[in-house]
Motif scaffolding. Structure first.
Motif, PDB file in Angstrom:
ATOM      1  N   GLN A  18      11.420  32.621  46.433  1.00  0.00           N
ATOM      2  CA  GLN A  18      11.202  33.384  45.210  1.00  0.00           C
ATOM      3  C   GLN A  18       9.784  33.129  44.727  1.00  0.00           C
ATOM      4  OE1 GLN A  18      11.140  32.507  41.590  1.00  0.00           O
ATOM      5  NE2 GLN A  18      10.621  30.408  42.121  1.00  0.00           N
ATOM      6  N   VAL A  19       9.272  34.042  43.900  1.00  0.00           N
ATOM      7  CA  VAL A  19       7.897  33.926  43.436  1.00  0.00           C
ATOM      8  C   VAL A  19       7.799  34.371  41.969  1.00  0.00           C
ATOM      9  CG1 VAL A  19       7.240  36.283  44.130  1.00  0.00           C
ATOM     10  CG2 VAL A  19       5.504  34.486  44.044  1.00  0.00           C
ATOM     11  N   THR A  20       6.893  33.742  41.256  1.00  0.00           N
ATOM     12  CA  THR A  20       6.638  34.118  39.858  1.00  0.00           C
ATOM     13  C   THR A  20       5.157  34.427  39.709  1.00  0.00           C
ATOM     14  OG1 THR A  20       8.430  32.731  39.013  1.00  0.00           O
ATOM     15  CG2 THR A  20       6.716  33.389  37.459  1.00  0.00           C
ATOM     16  N   LEU A  21       4.867  35.592  39.169  1.00  0.00           N
ATOM     17  CA  LEU A  21       3.490  36.014  38.927  1.00  0.00           C
ATOM     18  C   LEU A  21       3.255  36.078  37.418  1.00  0.00           C
ATOM     19  CD1 LEU A  21       3.343  39.023  41.437  1.00  0.00           C
ATOM     20  CD2 LEU A  21       3.083  36.585  41.908  1.00  0.00           C
ATOM     21  N   SER A  22       2.024  35.790  37.012  1.00  0.00           N
ATOM     22  CA  SER A  22       1.719  35.728  35.597  1.00  0.00           C
ATOM     23  C   SER A  22       0.640  36.731  35.209  1.00  0.00           C
ATOM     24  CB  SER A  22       1.264  34.311  35.237  1.00  0.00           C
ATOM     25  OG  SER A  22       0.973  34.208  33.869  1.00  0.00           O
ATOM     26  N   CYS A  23       0.743  37.214  33.988  1.00  0.00           N
ATOM     27  CA  CYS A  23      -0.214  38.197  33.474  1.00  0.00           C
ATOM     28  C   CYS A  23      -0.520  37.883  32.017  1.00  0.00           C
ATOM     29  CB  CYS A  23       0.376  39.598  33.602  1.00  0.00           C
ATOM     30  SG  CYS A  23      -0.572  40.889  32.758  1.00  0.00           S
ATOM     31  N   SER A  24      -1.805  37.803  31.696  1.00  0.00           N
ATOM     32  CA  SER A  24      -2.218  37.647  30.305  1.00  0.00           C
ATOM     33  C   SER A  24      -2.923  38.922  29.874  1.00  0.00           C
ATOM     34  CB  SER A  24      -3.156  36.447  30.153  1.00  0.00           C
ATOM     35  OG  SER A  24      -2.467  35.249  30.391  1.00  0.00           O
ATOM     36  N   PRO A  25      -2.373  39.631  28.884  1.00  0.00           N
ATOM     37  CA  PRO A  25      -2.964  40.917  28.489  1.00  0.00           C
ATOM     38  C   PRO A  25      -4.226  40.726  27.665  1.00  0.00           C
ATOM     39  CG  PRO A  25      -1.143  40.392  27.045  1.00  0.00           C
ATOM     40  CD  PRO A  25      -1.193  39.313  28.079  1.00  0.00           C
ATOM     41  N   ILE A  26      -4.897  41.819  27.399  1.00  0.00           N
ATOM     42  CA  ILE A  26      -6.049  41.825  26.504  1.00  0.00           C
ATOM     43  C   ILE A  26      -5.560  41.416  25.122  1.00  0.00           C
ATOM     44  CG2 ILE A  26      -7.707  43.342  25.352  1.00  0.00           C
ATOM     45  CD1 ILE A  26      -7.873  44.916  27.987  1.00  0.00           C
ATOM     46  N   SER A  27      -6.360  40.609  24.442  1.00  0.00           N
ATOM     47  CA  SER A  27      -5.985  40.135  23.119  1.00  0.00           C
ATOM     48  C   SER A  27      -5.662  41.310  22.193  1.00  0.00           C
ATOM     49  CB  SER A  27      -7.146  39.316  22.537  1.00  0.00           C
ATOM     50  OG  SER A  27      -6.853  38.889  21.234  1.00  0.00           O
ATOM     51  N   GLY A  28      -4.500  41.233  21.562  1.00  0.00           N
ATOM     52  CA  GLY A  28      -4.089  42.308  20.661  1.00  0.00           C
ATOM     53  C   GLY A  28      -3.196  43.346  21.308  1.00  0.00           C
ATOM     54  N   HIS A  29      -3.168  43.378  22.625  1.00  0.00           N
ATOM     55  CA  HIS A  29      -2.289  44.321  23.324  1.00  0.00           C
ATOM     56  C   HIS A  29      -0.877  43.749  23.383  1.00  0.00           C
ATOM     57  CE1 HIS A  29      -5.515  46.770  25.702  1.00  0.00           C
ATOM     58  NE2 HIS A  29      -5.759  46.731  24.405  1.00  0.00           N
ATOM     59  N   ARG A  30       0.106  44.570  23.028  1.00  0.00           N
ATOM     60  CA  ARG A  30       1.476  44.089  23.014  1.00  0.00           C
ATOM     61  C   ARG A  30       2.332  44.674  24.120  1.00  0.00           C
ATOM     62  NH1 ARG A  30       2.986  45.597  17.096  1.00  0.00           N
ATOM     63  NH2 ARG A  30       5.071  44.964  17.734  1.00  0.00           N
ATOM     64  N   SER A  31       1.815  45.683  24.785  1.00  0.00           N
ATOM     65  CA  SER A  31       2.570  46.284  25.877  1.00  0.00           C
ATOM     66  C   SER A  31       2.017  45.801  27.212  1.00  0.00           C
ATOM     67  CB  SER A  31       2.481  47.809  25.799  1.00  0.00           C
ATOM     68  OG  SER A  31       3.000  48.396  26.973  1.00  0.00           O
ATOM     69  N   VAL A  32       2.905  45.339  28.072  1.00  0.00           N
ATOM     70  CA  VAL A  32       2.515  44.907  29.414  1.00  0.00           C
ATOM     71  C   VAL A  32       3.401  45.629  30.426  1.00  0.00           C
ATOM     72  CG1 VAL A  32       2.406  42.988  31.042  1.00  0.00           C
ATOM     73  CG2 VAL A  32       1.698  42.646  28.668  1.00  0.00           C
ATOM     74  N   SER A  33       2.755  46.264  31.384  1.00  0.00           N
ATOM     75  CA  SER A  33       3.483  46.964  32.453  1.00  0.00           C
ATOM     76  C   SER A  33       3.145  46.340  33.790  1.00  0.00           C
ATOM     77  CB  SER A  33       3.097  48.448  32.471  1.00  0.00           C
ATOM     78  OG  SER A  33       3.435  49.077  31.259  1.00  0.00           O
ATOM     79  N   TRP A  34       4.087  46.404  34.691  1.00  0.00           N
ATOM     80  CA  TRP A  34       3.896  45.877  36.048  1.00  0.00           C
ATOM     81  C   TRP A  34       4.058  47.014  37.054  1.00  0.00           C
ATOM     82  CZ3 TRP A  34       2.576  40.881  37.397  1.00  0.00           C
ATOM     83  CH2 TRP A  34       2.652  39.903  36.380  1.00  0.00           C
ATOM     84  N   TYR A  35       3.190  46.986  38.078  1.00  0.00           N
ATOM     85  CA  TYR A  35       3.229  47.978  39.136  1.00  0.00           C
ATOM     86  C   TYR A  35       3.118  47.290  40.491  1.00  0.00           C
ATOM     87  CZ  TYR A  35       2.145  51.413  35.496  1.00  0.00           C
ATOM     88  OH  TYR A  35       2.168  52.199  34.372  1.00  0.00           O
ATOM     89  N   GLN A  36       3.716  47.926  41.482  1.00  0.00           N
ATOM     90  CA  GLN A  36       3.574  47.460  42.855  1.00  0.00           C
ATOM     91  C   GLN A  36       2.759  48.489  43.620  1.00  0.00           C
ATOM     92  OE1 GLN A  36       6.650  48.224  45.882  1.00  0.00           O
ATOM     93  NE2 GLN A  36       6.915  46.008  46.064  1.00  0.00           N
ATOM     94  N   GLN A  37       1.724  48.033  44.308  1.00  0.00           N
ATOM     95  CA  GLN A  37       0.931  48.957  45.115  1.00  0.00           C
ATOM     96  C   GLN A  37       1.070  48.602  46.587  1.00  0.00           C
ATOM     97  OE1 GLN A  37      -3.346  48.892  44.699  1.00  0.00           O
ATOM     98  NE2 GLN A  37      -3.578  50.750  45.893  1.00  0.00           N
ATOM     99  N   THR A  38       1.525  49.564  47.358  1.00  0.00           N
ATOM    100  CA  THR A  38       1.602  49.403  48.812  1.00  0.00           C
ATOM    101  C   THR A  38       0.873  50.577  49.457  1.00  0.00           C
ATOM    102  OG1 THR A  38       3.744  50.532  48.800  1.00  0.00           O
ATOM    103  CG2 THR A  38       3.773  48.131  48.816  1.00  0.00           C
ATOM    104  N   PRO A  39       0.356  50.383  50.677  1.00  0.00           N
ATOM    105  CA  PRO A  39      -0.343  51.482  51.354  1.00  0.00           C
ATOM    106  C   PRO A  39       0.551  52.704  51.489  1.00  0.00           C
ATOM    107  CG  PRO A  39      -0.694  49.414  52.519  1.00  0.00           C
ATOM    108  CD  PRO A  39       0.366  49.156  51.484  1.00  0.00           C
TER     109      PRO A  39
END
Lengths: 117, 115
Positions: A18-39
Motif C-alpha cells: 500500500q502507498v500514501t501520497l501527500s499534497c499540500s495546497p496553496i495557502s488559502g485553498h480549501r479544495s483539493v482534487s486528485w488525478y491519475q495520469q497514465t499514457p
C-alpha cells in the motif's frame, strides 16, 4: 505564494503493498482534487475534498481512498497495489467559489510518479 | 466513455505559424472549458478558459473558440514559439453544480514547434 507541493516525487512499490501520497495546497485553498495520469488515458479524476469532506468521486475502485485535514492538506492511499496503478498522481487545489461564474481554475502540483513492480 | 476527446495525439507546427488544437465533448451539461499546458515532470498549468455563454476568449497569443452546437472547442496559438512545445489538455466542468470542482480532461495533444 508557494505552489502546490506533493511528496514524495517518486516512489517504487511492489504489488500488494500500500502507498500514501501527500499534497499540500496553496495557502488559502480549501479544495483539493486528485488525478491519475497514465499514457493514453489523460488525467482521470479520482476524488475531491473540500473542508475535510469528500465532495466528488471518480470511477476508481475502493482501493483508492483519501482524506483531508483541517489545514487543507490531503493524502491519498492506494491499498493492495496492482501493476496498473503505475502512474503519475497529480494533486490540484483551488480557491473557494464566490459565485457561479467563478472560473474553476485548478492549480496543479508536480505530481508523484508511482511505479509498481 | 470519454466525454472529452482530443483526437490528435500529436501536432507539429513551424515556429511563427499558427497552432490549432482541437477538442470535442459529448456532455451537454459542461458549461465551462479550460486548456492546460504540461511540460515533462511538471504538473499541468492553467492556460485559458471559456464559459459557455461566450464563443471566443483571447489572452495574448492564445485564443479559445467554442462552438456549442458542434460541442467543439479549439485553442489557437499565434505566433507559435519553441517554448509552446508541450502537451496540451482540454478540460471541462459543469459550473451549474455549485461546488463541483471535478474537471473532466481529454487525453492531451503533444505540440512540437519546429524552429
Amino acid at each position: 505564494k508557494a505552489g502546490v507541493t506533493q511528496t514524495p516525487r517518486y516512489l517504487i512499490k511492489t504489488r500488494g503493498q500500500q502507498v500514501t501520497l501527500s499534497c499540500s495546497p496553496i495557502s488559502g485553498h480549501r479544495s483539493v482534487s486528485w488525478y491519475q495520469q497514465t499514457p493514453g488515458q489523460g488525467l482521470q479524476f479520482l476524488f475531491e475534498y473540500f473542508s475535510e469532506t469528500q465532495r466528488n468521486k471518480g470511477n476508481f475502485p475502493g482501493r483508492f481512498s483519501g482524506r483531508q485535514f483541517s489545514n487543507s492538506r490531503s493524502e491519498m492511499n492506494v491499498s493492495t497495489l496492482e501493476l496498473g496503478d503505475s502512474a503519475l498522481y497529480l494533486c490540484a487545489s483551488s480557491s473557494p467559489r464566490s459565485g457561479r461564474a467563478t472560473p474553476n481554475e485548478q492549480y496543479f502540483g508536480p505530481g508523484t510518479r508511482l511505479t509498481v513492480t | 466513455d470519454q466525454q472529452v476527446k482530443q483526437n490528435s495525439p500529436s501536432l507539429s507546427v513551424q515556429e511563427g505559424r499558427i497552432s490549432i488544437l482541437n477538442c470535442d465533448y459529448t456532455n451537454s451539461m459542461f458549461d465551462y472549458f479550460l486548456w492546460y499546458k504540461k511540460y515533462p515532470a511538471e504538473g499541468p498549468t492553467f492556460l485559458i478558459s471559456i464559459s459557455s455563454i461566450k464563443d471566443k476568449n483571447e489572452d495574448g497569443r492564445f485564443t479559445v473558440f467554442l462552438n456549442k452546437s458542434a460541442k467543439h472547442l479549439s485553442l489557437h496559438i499565434v505566433p507559435s514559439q519553441p517554448g509552446d512545445s508541450a502537451v496540451y489538455f482540454c478540460a471541462a466542468s459543469a459550473l451549474s453544480n455549485f461546488g463541483n470542482e471535478k474537471l473532466t480532461f481529454g487525453t492531451g495533444t503533444r505540440l512540437t514547434i519546429i524552429p
